[in-house]
Design an enzyme around this catalytic site. Structure first.
Site, mmCIF file in Angstrom:
data_model
loop_
_atom_site.group_PDB
_atom_site.id
_atom_site.type_symbol
_atom_site.label_atom_id
_atom_site.label_comp_id
_atom_site.label_asym_id
_atom_site.label_seq_id
_atom_site.Cartn_x
_atom_site.Cartn_y
_atom_site.Cartn_z
ATOM 1 N N ARG A 164 -15.002 50.084 -5.307
ATOM 2 C CA ARG A 164 -14.153 50.116 -6.498
ATOM 3 C C ARG A 164 -13.947 51.545 -6.979
ATOM 4 N NH1 ARG A 164 -16.289 44.752 -9.818
ATOM 5 N NH2 ARG A 164 -16.082 43.357 -8.013
ATOM 6 N N ARG A 190 -22.976 51.737 -12.898
ATOM 7 C CA ARG A 190 -21.584 51.583 -12.468
ATOM 8 C C ARG A 190 -21.342 52.513 -11.293
ATOM 9 N NH1 ARG A 190 -17.146 49.465 -14.881
ATOM 10 N NH2 ARG A 190 -18.285 49.206 -16.824
ATOM 11 N N GLU A 236 -23.886 43.083 -16.969
ATOM 12 C CA GLU A 236 -23.177 42.012 -16.259
ATOM 13 C C GLU A 236 -23.554 42.036 -14.778
ATOM 14 O OE1 GLU A 236 -18.898 42.368 -16.487
ATOM 15 O OE2 GLU A 236 -18.712 41.145 -14.673
ATOM 16 N N SER A 241 -19.837 37.423 -12.652
ATOM 17 C CA SER A 241 -18.680 36.974 -13.390
ATOM 18 C C SER A 241 -18.265 35.686 -12.709
ATOM 19 C CB SER A 241 -17.596 38.044 -13.296
ATOM 20 O OG SER A 241 -16.657 37.887 -14.314
ATOM 21 N N ARG A 249 -27.369 46.082 -10.361
ATOM 22 C CA ARG A 249 -27.863 45.742 -11.700
ATOM 23 C C ARG A 249 -29.042 44.776 -11.613
ATOM 24 N NH1 ARG A 249 -21.927 45.394 -14.700
ATOM 25 N NH2 ARG A 249 -21.400 47.567 -14.255
#
Length: 427
Positions: A263, A278, A350, A353, A392
């Site tokens: 990403r 991130r 997070e 999702s 994470r």
RNA sequence: GGACAGGUGGCCGAGUGGUUGAAGGCACCACCCUGGAAAGGUGGCAUACCUGCAAGGGUAUCGAGGGUUCGAAUCCCUCCCUGUCCGCCA
């Protein structure tokens, strides 16, 4: 892709629904689409009428030729109508191209149950486990990881750039252990079929799941080839059935894949840049379900619990949050985020999702099924959930299970895969 | 990368420029036959869009896109994909 028929039949309701996402530009796009759709039908009717005449005349030519009669007069008259049809076809194709490219930028209708508002209106659904209490100051994962020699972030910066973590030793093995643990859980206990997909995909695939054309800045491209690095396994796995009429007996189809995710994070520079929070490349286990429309609500709950099970087995406290309409992703109608507690950074991260896309991706990717042997094909519903993202999870494992001496306890579920029940700093 | 051979419905497979949206078969559905099934028989069975209250009508689609022609699954060009052989290569 939204349903243009629904848009045409209920413009006001469609607009109200989409406006809940909080993007005013959608309103003008809808107006343009409705106008283009009107033009399209107008030209279509004209063009088809001329084609019908032409086809009838051509049939007459064939009839006469078979009867050994002359057809020169008809053939002469048809020469000009051929030109006319060609021009109308071009006009029609231009209108349709414009219509399609605009329609591809319209997000999915949010589910009626999603809370009104932006991210601040996200709703806590449930939580599991207790954040640990320490009698010392909890250290962040980047300190633990460095002292335990689990990763070498400066080395990653050297070979690729910031946001490309490099894992070493037990840190690298931890990734393998998580992959095996999660894949085993989902395949043997939750019934998913394991998939090892390509990490590079073509334009049609990325359009099918919704990343293109609108989010081109978010994916890495491979020039000069028209290929893209996958941002999630959702992309190749959901597209397995693109342009297919799926056997009804094959539904629900459930797939699990562990892949790297790439990403660009083009709009998040400066946010959460510390450590592994991130990054541009990370591994993730992804769950994908392709289901009958009437099952998708229940399937959404099911896939969410599959993701939660991972965290429960690892003993990581988490909460499930339902995203408000304004915070729900482009293709999703309804999303639950699963956030894990991270004691060192002192926040919820997070790690999954879980979304239902209703028929939005199915329309884009043309994925249908036949409800019964004689029935017309209908669009399936697609869902996916991370099950779960590695960095994470690693953050939470390190920060929540740390001891005063800097060692980290490995959860029982993971210890056999890692071949260790404790990570200890080397002298 | 080079040389051949191919890409036709859910699947297999035929197809001389003109009633070919497409033979035939398999699968599937309905009915007949049967105590029930199998076998056999009869019929049905693509998708999208437009139009119509409906019945229906129309248009498009034979890998994709162009071209030739009154008319293209069929002829020509470009591209993509698959197979076989050769070259290169982990």
């Amino acid at each position: 892709m939204i349903d243009l028929k629904r848009l045409r039949q209920d413009p006001a309701g469609s607009r109200t629904s989409l406006m809940r996402r909080g993007d005013p530009s959608v309103a003008t796009a809808i107006d343009s689409i409705l106008e283009l759709d009107r033009q399209r039908r107008e030209f279509l009717v004209r063009t088809e009428a001329i084609k019908a005449e032409r086809n009838a005349a051509s049939d007459e030519v064939a009839r006469r030729k078979r009867a050994k009669e002359s057809a020169a007069d008809i053939m002469e008259g048809l020469k000009s109508s051929g030109e006319e049809v060609k021009l109308l076809d071009i006009k029609l194709r231009d209108i349709e191209a414009e219509l399609d490219s605009l329609a591809l930028t319209i997000p999915n209708f949010p589910d009626e149950r999603t809370p009104e508002g932006d991210a601040s209106a996200n709703r806590l659904i449930r939580s599991w486990g207790q954040p640990p209490a320490f009698d010392f100051v909890a250290r962040p994962h980047w300190e633990l990881g460095a002292s335990l020699r689990l990763f070498d972030l400066p080395a990653g910066v050297k070979v690729a750039g910031s946001g490309f973590p490099l894992f070493t030793g037990m840190g690298a093995k931890l990734g393998r252990a998580l992959a095996s643990f999660m894949l085993d859980l989902h395949t043997s206990e939750h019934g998913y079929l394991e998939i090892a997909p390509p990490y590079l995909v073509n334009r049609a695939t990325l359009t099918g799941t919704g990343q293109l054309p609108k989010f081109a800045e978010e994916v890495y491209t491979c020039s000069p080839d028209d290929l893209f690095l996958i941002p999630t396994a959702e992309v190749p796995v959901t597209n397995i059935h693109r342009d297919e009429i799926i056997e009804a007996g094959a539904l629900p189809a459930s797939y699990v894949a562990c892949t790297p995710c790439f990403r660009r994070e083009a709009f998040s520079h400066g946010k959460d840049t510390r450590g592994l929070i991130r990054v541009h490349q990370f591994d993730k286990v992804e769950l994908v379900r392709i289901v009958r429309p009437e099952d998708s609500v229940a399937e959404h709950e099911r896939i969410t619990t599959h993701a939660e099970t991972v965290l429960q087995r690892l003993g990581l406290p988490y909460r499930v949050v339902e995203l408000a309409a304004g915070d729900t992703g482009f293709a999703s109608a309804r999303t639950y985020d699963i956030e894990v507690w991270a004691a060192g950074v002192g926040g919820w991260l997070e790690v999954s999702s879980s979304s239902t896309f209703t028929d939005f991706q199915a329309r884009r990717a043309n994925m249908r099924y036949r409800p019964s042997p004689k029935a017309k094909p209908e669009f399936v519903h697609t869902l996916n959930a991370s099950g779960v993202a590695f960095p994470r999870t690693i953050i939470a494992l390190l920060e929540n299970n740390q001891a005063a001496d800097g060692s980290v306890r490995v959860p029982d579920a993971l210890a056999p895969y890692l071949g260790a029940d404790r990570l200890t700093p080397r002298a």
